[in-house]
Design an enzyme around this catalytic site. Structure first.
Site, PDB file in Angstrom:
ATOM      1  CG  ASP A   1       2.430   8.271   1.721  1.00  0.00           C
ATOM      2  OD1 ASP A   1       1.492   8.340   2.549  1.00  0.00           O
ATOM      3  OD2 ASP A   1       2.328   7.644   0.654  1.00  0.00           O
ATOM      4  CB  SER A   2       1.758   4.861   4.812  1.00  0.00           C
ATOM      5  OG  SER A   2       0.892   5.125   3.730  1.00  0.00           O
TER       6      SER A   2
ATOM      7  CB  CYS B   1       0.507   9.943   4.781  1.00  0.00           C
ATOM      8  SG  CYS B   1      -0.450   8.483   5.256  1.00  0.00           S
TER       9      CYS B   1
ATOM     10  CD  GLU C   1       0.913  -0.069  -2.276  1.00  0.00           C
ATOM     11  OE1 GLU C   1       1.907  -0.806  -2.194  1.00  0.00           O
ATOM     12  OE2 GLU C   1       0.980   1.164  -2.210  1.00  0.00           O
TER      13      GLU C   1
ATOM     14  CB  CYS D   1      -6.570   8.076  -0.180  1.00  0.00           C
ATOM     15  SG  CYS D   1      -5.373   6.720  -0.141  1.00  0.00           S
TER      16      CYS D   1
ATOM     17  CG  HIS E   1      -2.222   4.621  -2.798  1.00  0.00           C
ATOM     18  ND1 HIS E   1      -1.580   5.128  -1.693  1.00  0.00           N
ATOM     19  CD2 HIS E   1      -1.574   3.473  -3.116  1.00  0.00           C
ATOM     20  CE1 HIS E   1      -0.590   4.319  -1.353  1.00  0.00           C
ATOM     21  NE2 HIS E   1      -0.566   3.310  -2.199  1.00  0.00           N
TER      22      HIS E   1
END
Ligand code: DGL
Length: 308
Positions: free
Chosen positions: A11-12, A74, A175, A209, A211
């Site tokens: 994943d990123s 991702c 984040e 996504c 996140h």
């Protein structure tokens, strides 16, 4: 000859840990290599060329580490670079998150709205709604994923008309650790109100996504407040099940022909640790934030340099 496959998960950043979290109980005998390309995150605001370059170099790292199968956990890398990664990884199989996510939307019964347009198989293949069909699935994702229209195409191939909305502020908020924060609630409310306006047939919200599953309680609460209790799905579980279906063939392809074939239950427990974690930036932050995504503390995280 090893008989326990090594699965590379990429994943990123941290978000793919939600996919790893779903994989661990399903595949207790596999070894996992997880790479979070945190130095180059976010991918979701970058161009296709840059995303493909980053994703391919990350995939190469996992292949060099011995991965027998790659999971692109991702959405942005899957949407923009799956073919590039497949070419670079051949003959190793590469699985993304978008097809499983779209299939999960198909399997999910509508919570509210009248039944969707019948999608009975026809000799000419699945029905593809025309561009004017009212959307039934709302996909929230990064700007790059939305621009690629990868989810819209995957859902339309299944007969599910969809609309997508980019939510560029959500990755930075997560984040920042603002997982239960009034600022995040307000941003989610604005995005959802904009996306739902004038779309009465929507019955499913697909979190496109990695996140966004962390914001699931906020999404649920906001939908309830807006009196739009859509069904909520993300691709983590669906992706993990897709990976699990690939495992028997992969395991037998790794089997030494001179040793008797072992059933999965007869395989010895993997030697600890079953997961090795790599990140391209601050390993302390990775371990700390990553534990929210994985749902358990992370062991040692190795710092690696993949260049720019
Ligand atoms: N992993 C990305 C995704 O699922 C989100 C983070 C980023 O933009 O890099 O789309």
């Amino acid at each position: 000859v090893p008989t326990q496959p090594t699965i590379g998960v990429f994943d990123s950043g941290f978000g793919g840990l939600t996919v790893l979290r779903a994989l661990l109980p399903l595949l207790p005998h596999a070894r996992f290599l997880y790479l979070g390309d945190t130095a180059r995150l976010p991918y979701g605001s970058k161009s296709r060329e840059t995303i493909a370059r980053y994703a391919v170099s990350s995939a190469r790292f996992l292949l060099d580490g011995g991965a027998d199968l790659l999971v692109i956990a991702c959405n942005t890398a899957t949407a923009l670079a799956l073919e590039d990664i497949r070419i670079a990884a051949a003959p190793i199989a590469v699985l993304g998150v978008i097809e499983p996510g779209a299939l999960a939307a198909l399997a999910a019964p509508p919570a509210l709205a009248p039944p969707p347009t019948p999608t009975a198989p026809s000799p000419s293949g699945p029905l593809i709604p025309g561009p004017s069909a009212p959307p039934e699935i709302l996909v929230l994702a990064t700007p790059a994923t939305v621009q690629s229209r990868a989810y819209t195409h995957a859902l339309h191939r299944l007969g599910l008309p969809a609309i997508e909305k980019a939510c560029p502020l959500l990755v930075p908020l997560v984040e920042e650790g603002w997982i239960d924060h009034p600022g995040t609630r307000e941003v989610v409310r604005i995005y959802l109100a904009e996306a739902l306006a004038g779309q009465p047939r929507l019955h499913t919200l697909l979190l496109g996504c990695t996140h966004y599953p962390l914001l699931r309680p906020i999404f649920e609460q906001t939908l309830a407040n807006l009196n739009r209790p859509l069904r909520l799905i993300d691709s983590a579980d669906a992706t993990a099940h897709t990976v699990a279906t690939h495992l028997p063939a992969l395991t037998s392809s790794l089997q030494d022909p001179n040793t008797p074939v072992q059933t999965p239950t007869a395989l010895p427990q993997p030697a600890p640790p079953p997961c090795t974690f790599y990140a391209t930036d601050s390993v302390e932050k990775f371990a700390q934030l990553g534990s929210h995504f994985l749902g358990q503390p992370l062991p040692h995280v190795h710092l690696i340099d993949l260049g720019g």
